[in-house]
Design a protein around this motif. Structure first.
Motif, PDB file in Angstrom:
ATOM      1  N   ARG A 260      21.084 -56.513 -51.562  1.00  0.00           N
ATOM      2  CA  ARG A 260      22.311 -57.177 -51.095  1.00  0.00           C
ATOM      3  C   ARG A 260      22.586 -56.817 -49.370  1.00  0.00           C
ATOM      4  NH1 ARG A 260      27.487 -56.690 -50.087  1.00  0.00           N
ATOM      5  NH2 ARG A 260      28.755 -58.899 -50.001  1.00  0.00           N
ATOM      6  N   GLU A 261      22.780 -57.539 -48.731  1.00  0.00           N
ATOM      7  CA  GLU A 261      23.284 -57.058 -47.337  1.00  0.00           C
ATOM      8  C   GLU A 261      25.025 -57.329 -47.115  1.00  0.00           C
ATOM      9  OE1 GLU A 261      20.874 -58.760 -44.220  1.00  0.00           O
ATOM     10  OE2 GLU A 261      19.032 -58.127 -45.084  1.00  0.00           O
ATOM     11  N   ASP A 264      27.057 -60.940 -47.727  1.00  0.00           N
ATOM     12  CA  ASP A 264      26.149 -61.731 -48.265  1.00  0.00           C
ATOM     13  C   ASP A 264      27.393 -62.383 -49.464  1.00  0.00           C
ATOM     14  OD1 ASP A 264      23.853 -61.778 -47.005  1.00  0.00           O
ATOM     15  OD2 ASP A 264      22.723 -60.757 -48.355  1.00  0.00           O
ATOM     16  N   CYS A 265      27.280 -63.785 -49.735  1.00  0.00           N
ATOM     17  CA  CYS A 265      28.036 -64.293 -50.659  1.00  0.00           C
ATOM     18  C   CYS A 265      27.022 -64.889 -51.577  1.00  0.00           C
ATOM     19  CB  CYS A 265      28.845 -65.283 -50.023  1.00  0.00           C
ATOM     20  SG  CYS A 265      30.263 -64.873 -48.784  1.00  0.00           S
TER      21      CYS A 265
END
Length: 307
Positions: A260-261, A264-265
Motif C-alpha cells: 500500500r502507498e 491509497d483508499c
C-alpha cells in the motif's frame, strides 16, 4: 486522536469519505489514552453480564482475581470485532465535523449486552475455565449513534457496519463489500455472492433495530436524562411521529497491505460507490494501522486492570 491518526476527508453532496492513517508508533501512551473510552463503551455490558452469571464487580466480594471478567476474557478474535465497533463510536464523535452533514453525534450507550453468545460463553466459563471457544458475532447494527434536537428528541440516527481485518488488501475489502466467493451454478466459476456490506446496508429497515435496542437500554440506565429521546423513538416506531433522518456508516479498520502507498483508499472517495443504493447519507471511514493486532491485545488486556 490527532497524535495517533492523520485525517484526510472529503464530502460530496450526501457522501463523505474519511481516511485516517496512523502517524505515530503504537505504545503504552496510546493504550493509556484509549483505555477510558473503551472502558466506558463496555461498562454497561460488563455490569449486565457479570450480574447475569453471578459474579460481583465489588472489589471486596471475592478473594483473588475474578474467574471471569468481561470483556478481557473473551477470545482474541472477539476482541478484534469489539475493537472495530468501539472505534466506530470514537471516530464518529471525534470527527463529526468532517462527517457528511456535519451533525452533532452522541453515543449515549453501546449495544454490547445484546450479544447472547457472549453470555453463554461467560456462563460456561464461570463454572469451567477450560471451556474456551470462539464466539459467534452479534447480529444487527455494529454501532448506533444519535443526534438530538433542541428538545432532546432523536432527529437523526447513524447506523454503522464496522469491520476489522488484520490486513486490508484489495481482495479482503472486496469480500467484505460484496460477499465471499461461491461457485456459480450456471458457469461453475467462483463469483462473489453479493451478500456483503452493501447488500446489508441497502436493505436495512428505515428505523434500524439497533435504535430500538438503544432505546430499551436508555429506559433502564437513564430514563430521566433521555426521556424525550425515548419518547421520540416510540413515536417513530409506532408511526405517530416523524422518522428520524439517517446516515449509514461503513468503517474499515486494520493494518495496511504491504504494498500500500500513502493515501491509497480502498473505497473510492470522489463519489458514492454505485453499489450503494440506499436513500440515506453515506459516510465511509478507512483506518489504516501498523501493528493494530498488538494494540488490540494490549488494550483489552489492560481494561479495568490499571491502578
Amino acid at each position: 486522536m490527532d497524535k495517533w491518526l492523520e485525517a484526510h476527508g472529503t464530502v460530496e453532496q450526501n457522501y463523505g469519505h474519511l481516511l485516517l492513517e496512523q502517524k505515530s508508533k503504537i505504545g503504552q501512551d496510546l493504550v493509556d489514552a484509549l483505555r477510558p473510552y473503551f472502558e466506558s463503551a463496555h461498562s454497561d455490558a460488563r455490569d449486565h453480564f457479570h450480574t447475569q452469571i453471578g459474579i460481583s464487580l465489588h472489589p471486596d466480594a471475592v478473594d483473588g482475581p475474578l474467574p471471569v471478567s468481561y470483556p478481557n476474557c473473551l477470545p482474541s478474535k472477539a476482541h478484534r470485532g469489539l475493537f472495530g465497533e468501539v472505534v466506530a463510536g470514537l471516530v464518529t464523535q471525534a470527527y463529526q465535523k468532517e462527517f457528511v452533514g456535519g451533525h452533532e453525534w452522541c453515543v449515549p450507550i453501546f449495544l454490547f449486552r445484546e450479544h447472547d453468545d457472549v453470555e453463554k460463553y461467560l456462563w460456561a466459563l464461570r463454572f469451567d475455565p477450560t471451556r474456551t471457544r470462539e464466539v459467534y458475532g452479534r447480529h444487527g447494527s455494529d454501532f448506533i449513534g444519535i443526534a438530538l434536537n433542541a428538545q432532546g428528541e432523536v432527529s437523526r440516527v447513524i447506523a454503522g457496519e464496522a469491520k476489522w481485518r488484520a490486513s486490508l488488501t484489495g481482495s479482503v475489502v472486496e469480500s467484505l463489500l460484496f460477499g465471499p466467493k461461491e461457485e456459480d451454478e450456471n458457469t461453475g466459476e467462483m463469483v462473489r455472492n453479493g451478500r456483503g456490506i452493501w447488500f446489508e446496508v441497502n436493505r436495512d429497515t428505515p428505523v434500524p433495530h439497533g435504535l430500538r435496542q438503544l432505546q430499551r437500554l436508555l429506559e433502564q440506565r437513564d430514563p430521566d436524562g433521555h426521556a424525550n429521546a425515548i419518547l421520540s423513538i416510540d413515536l417513530a416506531v409506532f408511526g405517530q411521529g416523524p422518522l428520524p433522518g439517517r446516515t449509514n456508516l461503513v468503517l474499515l479498520v486494520g493494518n495496511g497491505a504491504k504494498r500500500r502507498e500513502y493515501l491509497d483508499c480502498l473505497i473510492p472517495w470522489e463519489e458514492a460507490p454505485k453499489e450503494y443504493t440506499a436513500p440515506h447519507d453515506l459516510q465511509v471511514v478507512e483506518i489504516i494501522l501498523d501493528g493494530g493486532d498488538l494494540l488490540i491485545d494490549k488494550l483489552y488486556a489492560s481494561l479495568w486492570q490499571a491502578a
